[in-house]
Design a protein around this motif. Structure first.
Motif, mmCIF file in Angstrom:
data_model
loop_
_atom_site.group_PDB
_atom_site.id
_atom_site.type_symbol
_atom_site.label_atom_id
_atom_site.label_comp_id
_atom_site.label_asym_id
_atom_site.label_seq_id
_atom_site.Cartn_x
_atom_site.Cartn_y
_atom_site.Cartn_z
ATOM 1 N N ALA A 92 -43.404 -24.097 -49.554
ATOM 2 C CA ALA A 92 -43.471 -24.072 -50.958
ATOM 3 C C ALA A 92 -44.696 -24.733 -51.520
ATOM 4 O O ALA A 92 -45.618 -24.091 -52.593
ATOM 5 N N ALA A 93 -45.009 -25.800 -50.745
ATOM 6 C CA ALA A 93 -46.225 -26.555 -51.581
ATOM 7 C C ALA A 93 -47.286 -25.736 -51.498
ATOM 8 O O ALA A 93 -48.676 -25.915 -52.283
ATOM 9 N N HIS A 94 -48.264 -25.296 -49.533
ATOM 10 C CA HIS A 94 -48.965 -24.517 -49.633
ATOM 11 C C HIS A 94 -49.336 -23.018 -51.060
ATOM 12 O O HIS A 94 -49.659 -22.775 -50.864
ATOM 13 N N GLU A 95 -47.854 -22.496 -50.890
ATOM 14 C CA GLU A 95 -47.324 -21.760 -51.766
ATOM 15 C C GLU A 95 -47.752 -21.883 -53.317
ATOM 16 O O GLU A 95 -48.442 -20.426 -53.729
ATOM 17 N N LYS A 96 -47.816 -22.727 -53.485
ATOM 18 C CA LYS A 96 -47.888 -23.263 -55.097
ATOM 19 C C LYS A 96 -49.638 -23.414 -55.320
ATOM 20 O O LYS A 96 -50.550 -23.356 -56.368
ATOM 21 N N ALA A 115 -49.444 -15.403 -47.403
ATOM 22 C CA ALA A 115 -50.274 -16.300 -47.167
ATOM 23 C C ALA A 115 -49.714 -18.230 -46.688
ATOM 24 O O ALA A 115 -51.291 -18.258 -45.372
ATOM 25 N N ALA A 116 -49.170 -18.539 -47.077
ATOM 26 C CA ALA A 116 -48.656 -19.871 -47.103
ATOM 27 C C ALA A 116 -48.381 -20.285 -45.363
ATOM 28 O O ALA A 116 -47.798 -19.488 -44.491
ATOM 29 N N VAL A 117 -48.830 -21.502 -44.797
ATOM 30 C CA VAL A 117 -48.246 -21.862 -43.924
ATOM 31 C C VAL A 117 -46.625 -21.621 -44.132
ATOM 32 O O VAL A 117 -46.423 -22.234 -44.877
ATOM 33 N N LYS A 118 -46.390 -21.700 -43.003
ATOM 34 C CA LYS A 118 -44.471 -20.700 -43.105
ATOM 35 C C LYS A 118 -43.590 -22.538 -41.566
ATOM 36 O O LYS A 118 -43.990 -23.599 -42.075
ATOM 37 N N GLY A 119 -42.588 -22.095 -42.659
ATOM 38 C CA GLY A 119 -41.414 -23.179 -42.286
ATOM 39 C C GLY A 119 -41.271 -23.598 -40.566
ATOM 40 O O GLY A 119 -41.819 -22.322 -40.141
ATOM 41 N N ASN A 120 -41.122 -24.014 -39.921
ATOM 42 C CA ASN A 120 -41.079 -24.195 -38.659
ATOM 43 C C ASN A 120 -42.605 -23.821 -37.317
ATOM 44 O O ASN A 120 -41.973 -23.462 -37.235
ATOM 45 N N MET A 121 -43.749 -24.879 -38.141
ATOM 46 C CA MET A 121 -44.670 -24.800 -38.168
ATOM 47 C C MET A 121 -44.842 -26.010 -38.637
ATOM 48 O O MET A 121 -45.148 -26.802 -39.155
ATOM 49 N N ARG A 122 -46.017 -26.753 -37.331
ATOM 50 C CA ARG A 122 -45.716 -27.866 -37.656
ATOM 51 C C ARG A 122 -47.329 -28.137 -37.810
ATOM 52 O O ARG A 122 -47.939 -27.480 -37.600
ATOM 53 N N LEU A 129 -52.140 -31.532 -47.994
ATOM 54 C CA LEU A 129 -52.254 -30.840 -48.468
ATOM 55 C C LEU A 129 -51.123 -31.268 -50.333
ATOM 56 O O LEU A 129 -51.014 -31.198 -51.246
ATOM 57 N N VAL A 130 -50.708 -32.947 -49.635
ATOM 58 C CA VAL A 130 -49.604 -33.780 -50.683
ATOM 59 C C VAL A 130 -50.719 -33.394 -51.816
ATOM 60 O O VAL A 130 -50.666 -33.490 -52.949
ATOM 61 N N PRO A 162 -46.735 -29.360 -59.850
ATOM 62 C CA PRO A 162 -46.025 -28.895 -58.805
ATOM 63 C C PRO A 162 -44.958 -29.262 -57.779
ATOM 64 O O PRO A 162 -44.330 -29.381 -56.891
ATOM 65 N N TYR A 163 -44.047 -29.111 -59.541
ATOM 66 C CA TYR A 163 -42.776 -29.025 -58.610
ATOM 67 C C TYR A 163 -42.179 -27.896 -58.086
ATOM 68 O O TYR A 163 -41.124 -28.176 -57.661
ATOM 69 N N ASN A 164 -42.656 -26.831 -58.568
ATOM 70 C CA ASN A 164 -41.713 -25.665 -57.957
ATOM 71 C C ASN A 164 -42.845 -24.671 -57.795
ATOM 72 O O ASN A 164 -43.691 -24.357 -58.556
ATOM 73 N N CYS A 165 -42.393 -23.473 -56.424
ATOM 74 C CA CYS A 165 -43.556 -22.764 -55.846
ATOM 75 C C CYS A 165 -43.373 -21.619 -57.214
ATOM 76 O O CYS A 165 -42.439 -21.297 -58.032
ATOM 77 N N PRO A 166 -44.201 -20.621 -56.863
ATOM 78 C CA PRO A 166 -43.761 -19.440 -58.157
ATOM 79 C C PRO A 166 -42.930 -19.202 -58.064
ATOM 80 O O PRO A 166 -42.954 -17.735 -59.722
#
Length: 644
Positions: free
Chosen positions: A481-485, A592-599, A608-609, A618-622
Motif C-alpha cells: 500500500a505504501a509503495h502504491e501510494k 507496479a508496486a512491490v507486492k506482499g510476501n516479498m522480502r 520507502l518510509v 501518506p495515510y491511505n493507498c489510492p
C-alpha cells in the motif's frame, strides 16, 4: 378506475419492453430468425449504433406472401405448434413475440422471397400498423430494415446510451453469433465500415483467430467430452491468457448464447490453481444438451435456462476442464523485458528502491538547496511525518504557514494529510536554489537537529509489514500500500504538470484486439496518451505500442495495457475523463508496486518510509486502504497487563 382489457397496441408496447431493450436486442432476434431459416450467410449493418438504422439480410428460406401479415401478430410462430413442443425446442426462437414487439416501437421494411416464388414482396409496418405491401424483384432470402427505434416511445429512447456504446453491444452480439454458428458466414458493417467477416467454413478456431487475434488463437487447448445427456466441444485458453474480467468466458448451449451460474462456477473451479485470483479464463465451448434436462422458456430474451440436474452438469463441466488442463505443457514462454533488450533511459527518474542512485541524487540536491531541516522548527514535540519532512520545502511555504510545524499530534491513519504543492520542474528548482536564503532560516543551526527524535525501523513480519518505533508509538506499514501510494502521487503530480515521460520500447508490443476493445482504445486514446502510452493502429485487429510510462518500474507491458482496457470495457464509458484517469493511475500504481510476501532490505524499507512521509496523503493507498496503523506504548502495556 374500473378493470378493462388493454388494446392490442398497448399490449404490444408493454411486451416490447421485455423483449426489445436496445438495438442489440433487435439484431439478436432478427439474426436468430435468419439462422432458424437455414441461412448460410447473414449480413448485419447498423448506423448510429442501430438507433436510426438496422439492416439484416440473409439467404434463408424467406417468408411466403400470405404469411407476412400474420408474422407480425403476437405469438405467431412457425417453430412450435403445441405446449408439448416446448420440451424439445431446437430452434433459437419459438415464443412468437419478436416481430410484433419490434414493429410496435419502430418503422420496419421487409423484403422477402421464397425459392418457389417468381417475385419478392415488400412490406412496410410502422408502430404496429400496416402501411404498404407490394410485389418487387428480390433475391432469395429476407431483408429486414428497422428505422428509428423507439420513435413513438421517447421515454425508452431517452434511456439508450451513446451511439458508440450501443454499437459496442451489437458488435459483442455479432461475435457471439459467429462463435455459436461457425457454419454461417457473418458480415458486420458499422457506419459503412466492415468490422467483422467470417467465412462460414465451420472452423471455430478460425473464428477465434478473426475475433480475438493471433495471441489467443495460438494458446488454445481443445476440449472434447461426452456423457449420456451432455456433449462438450470447443476450446479453452491456456492459463497464461487469463483476463481481468469474464468477457472471454463464452459458452453456447444448443447453439444459443447463454449465461449460467452453474457452468461459470464449474469452469472457474476447473482453472483453480492454474490462474491467479480475480483472473478469468478464455473459453469458447459448445454444449449439446438433451432437451429433456433443460428449460429455455425462462425469460423472453432466452438468455437464461434451468437445469433439472444441476449437480450432474456442474461435475461434468468441472471434470472436462480439469482433464483438459492436467498433463498439458502449460509453461509460459518467457520474453525479454524492455530492460533486457533496450538500453536504460538515463534520464528516467530514480525509483524508490534504487537506493544508491537516490542517495547520489539526494546529495547533489543537498548541495544546491538553500532549505534547512524544517522539522527543527517544531517547538513542543514531533510526529513521525515531521521526522521525515523533506529538506527541499521552499522558503515561501515556511513564511506562509509556520504554525503547521508546531503541532504535537502524532500520526493516525485517519488524520487529514498536510497539503504540499506539486513538484516544480527541475529547472525551476535550480533557479530557486541559486537565490539567497531568507533570514529566518539562518536561525537553524546543525546543533538544533540533534533534538529531533529519529524513527527506528525494527523489522519485517510476514514478508509484508514493517514495524517502526517512534517515540512512544509503534507503527506498522503495509509495504504494498505504501509503495502504491508513492507511485500514484508521483504519476499524478507529473500528469498535473504535464511532464509525464514516455519511455520508447523496442521492439514494440503488438496487441490483437477484438471489436469492442478497439472501440475502447479509440474512444480513450487521449487518456492513454496522457498516461504516457504511445499506441497506434497496425492494420486489421492489431495495435502497436511503442511507448510506455517511464514513471513506473518495469512491468509486463502487455498485461498492464490489457488490464486497463478490460477495466474501461467494464465501465462502459460511464465515468468522466478525470475519474477515468485517476482510476487508471491507481490501477497502474497497484500493478507496479512491490507486492506482499516479498522480502525487502532495511535500506529499501527506510527509503520507502521516507518517500511515504513526503506524500500529500501518506495515510491511505489510492483504493482507500491504510498504509500505516499505530499502537501506543500505553495500549501495548495494557495488553500485557502491565497497566491495570
Amino acid at each position: 378506475m374500473p378493470i378493462q382489457i388493454l388494446d392490442q397496441n398497448t399490449i404490444n408496447k408493454i411486451a416490447a419492453g421485455e423483449v426489445i431493450e436496445r438495438p442489440a436486442s433487435v439484431v439478436k432476434e432478427l439474426a436468430e430468425n435468419a439462422i432458424d431459416a437455414m441461412a448460410t450467410a447473414v449480413t448485419i449493418e447498423i448506423k448510429d449504433g442501430g438507433i436510426s438504422f438496422i439492416r439484416i439480410t440473409d439467404n434463408g428460406c424467406g417468408i411466403d406472401k400470405g404469411e407476412i401479415p400474420m408474422a407480425f401478430l403476437r405469438h405467431s410462430t412457425s417453430k412450435i405448434k403445441s405446449v408439448e413442443d416446448l420440451m424439445c425446442v431446437r430452434s433459437l426462437g419459438f415464443r412468437g413475440e419478436a416481430l410484433s414487439s419490434i414493429a410496435a416501437v419502430a418503422q420496419i421494411e421487409l423484403i422477402t422471397k421464397t425459392k418457389e416464388a417468381f417475385t419478392g414482396v415488400r412490406y412496410v409496418i410502422e408502430g404496429g400498423k400496416e402501411q404498404n405491401m407490394e410485389d418487387i424483384g428480390a433475391p432469395d432470402g429476407t431483408t429486414f430494415i428497422v428505422r428509428n427505434l423507439f420513435y413513438n416511445t421517447p421515454v425508452r429512447r431517452k434511456f439508450l446510451k451513446t451511439a458508440t456504446t450501443e454499437a459496442g453491444y451489437v458488435s459483442a452480439l455479432v461475435e457471439h453469433l459467429a462463435f455459436s454458428h461457425p457454419e454461417v458466414s457473418f458480415r458486420f458493417i458499422n457506419n459503412g465500415q466492415n468490422k467483422l467477416y467470417t467465412s462460414g467454413n465451420g472452423s471455430l478456431k478460425d473464428i477465434i483467430y478473426h475475433v480475438n487475434g493471433r495471441d489467443i488463437a495460438t494458446n488454445l487447448l481443445e476440449v472434447s467430452a461426452k456423457t449420456q445427456d451432455i456433449q462438450i466441444s470447443g476450446f479453452i485458453g491456456k492459463p497464461m491468457i487469463s483476463r481481468g474480467n469474464r468477457t472471454y468466458e463464452n459458452y453456447f448451449i444448443n447453439g444459443r448464447y447463454i449465461k449460467s451460474n452453474i457452468i461459470t462456477r464449474a469452469i472457474e473451479e476447473g482453472y483453480k490453481g492454474y490462474i491467479m485470483q480475480h483472473q478469468y479464463p478464455f473459453t469458447a465451448l459448445h454444449f449439446t444438451i438433451e432437451q429433456s434436462i433443460i428449460d429455455v422458456n425462462v425469460h423472453p430474451t432466452k438468455m437464461e435456462l434451468r437445469f433439472s440436474q444441476n449437480e450432474f452438469v456442474y461435475d461434468f463441466v468441472l471434470n472436462a476442464i480439469r482433464n483438459t488442463l492436467s498433463g498439458r505443457e502449460l509453461v509460459p514462454e518467457v520474453r525479454l523485458s524492455r530492460s533486457e533488450n533496450v538500453p536504460v533511459n538515463k534520464t528516467r527518474p530514480a525509483e524508490p528502491f534504487e537506493v544508491k542512485r537516490m542517495a547520489a541524487e539526494a546529495e547533489k540536491d543537498k548541495k544546491n538547496s538553500t532549505a534547512g531541516l524544517t522539522a527543527a522548527l517544531a517547538a513542543t514535540g514531533h510526529t513521525l511525518r515531521q521526522a521525515y519532512v523533506s529538506d527541499t520545502i521552499r522558503p515561501k511555504q515556511l513564511r506562509e504557514d509556520p504554525a503547521e510545524y508546531k503541532t504535537t499530534a502524532a500520526i493516525e491513519p485517519s488524520a487529514a494529510p498536510a497539503a504540499r504543492p506539486p513538484e516544480a520542474p527541475v529547472t525551476e528548482t535550480l533557479q530557486k536554489s541559486a537565490s539567497p536564503a531568507p533570514e529566518q532560516l539562518s536561525l537553524i543551526t546543525p546543533d538544533d537537529t540533534a533534538s529531533i527524535p529519529k524513527p527506528v525501523l525494527v523489522g519485517q513480519v510476514f514478508d509484508t509489514y514493517w514495524i517502526i518505533q517512534f517515540e512512544d508509538k509503534m507503527f506498522i506499514m503495509d509495504q504494498h500500500a505504501a509503495h502504491e501510494k508513492i507511485l500514484y502521487e508521483r504519476t499524478m503530480h507529473r500528469l498535473e504538470s504535464g511532464s509525464i515521460d514516455t519511455q520508447i520500447i523496442a521492439p514494440p508490443v503488438i496487441l490483437s484486439l477484438n471489436m469492442r476493445e478497439k472501440e475502447v482504445v479509440s474512444q480513450n486514446i487521449d487518456i492513454f496518451t496522457r498516461l504516457g502510452f504511445e499506441i497506434e493502429s497496425f492494420g486489421g485487429n492489431e495495435y502497436k505500442v511503442t511507448g510506455m510510462p517511464a514513471t513506473l518500474p518495469s512491468l509486463d507491458d502487455r498485461e498492464l495495457l490489457m488490464d486497463i482496457i478490460d477495466s474501461l470495457m467494464e465501465e462502459g464509458g460511464a465515468s468522466s475523463k478525470p475519474e477515468l484517469i485517476t482510476q487508471r493511475v491507481a490501477s497502474m500504481s497497484c500493478k507496479a508496486a512491490v507486492k506482499g510476501n516479498m522480502r525487502m532490505s532495511f535500506a529499501e524499507a527506510q527509503n520507502l518510509v521516507e518517500e511515504l512521509m513526503n506524500a500529500d496523503n501518506p495515510y491511505n493507498c489510492p483504493h482507500g486502504r491504510p498504509t500505516l496503523i499505530s499502537m501506543s506504548k500505553y495500549e501495548l502495556e495494557k495488553k500485557f497487563k502491565r497497566i491495570v
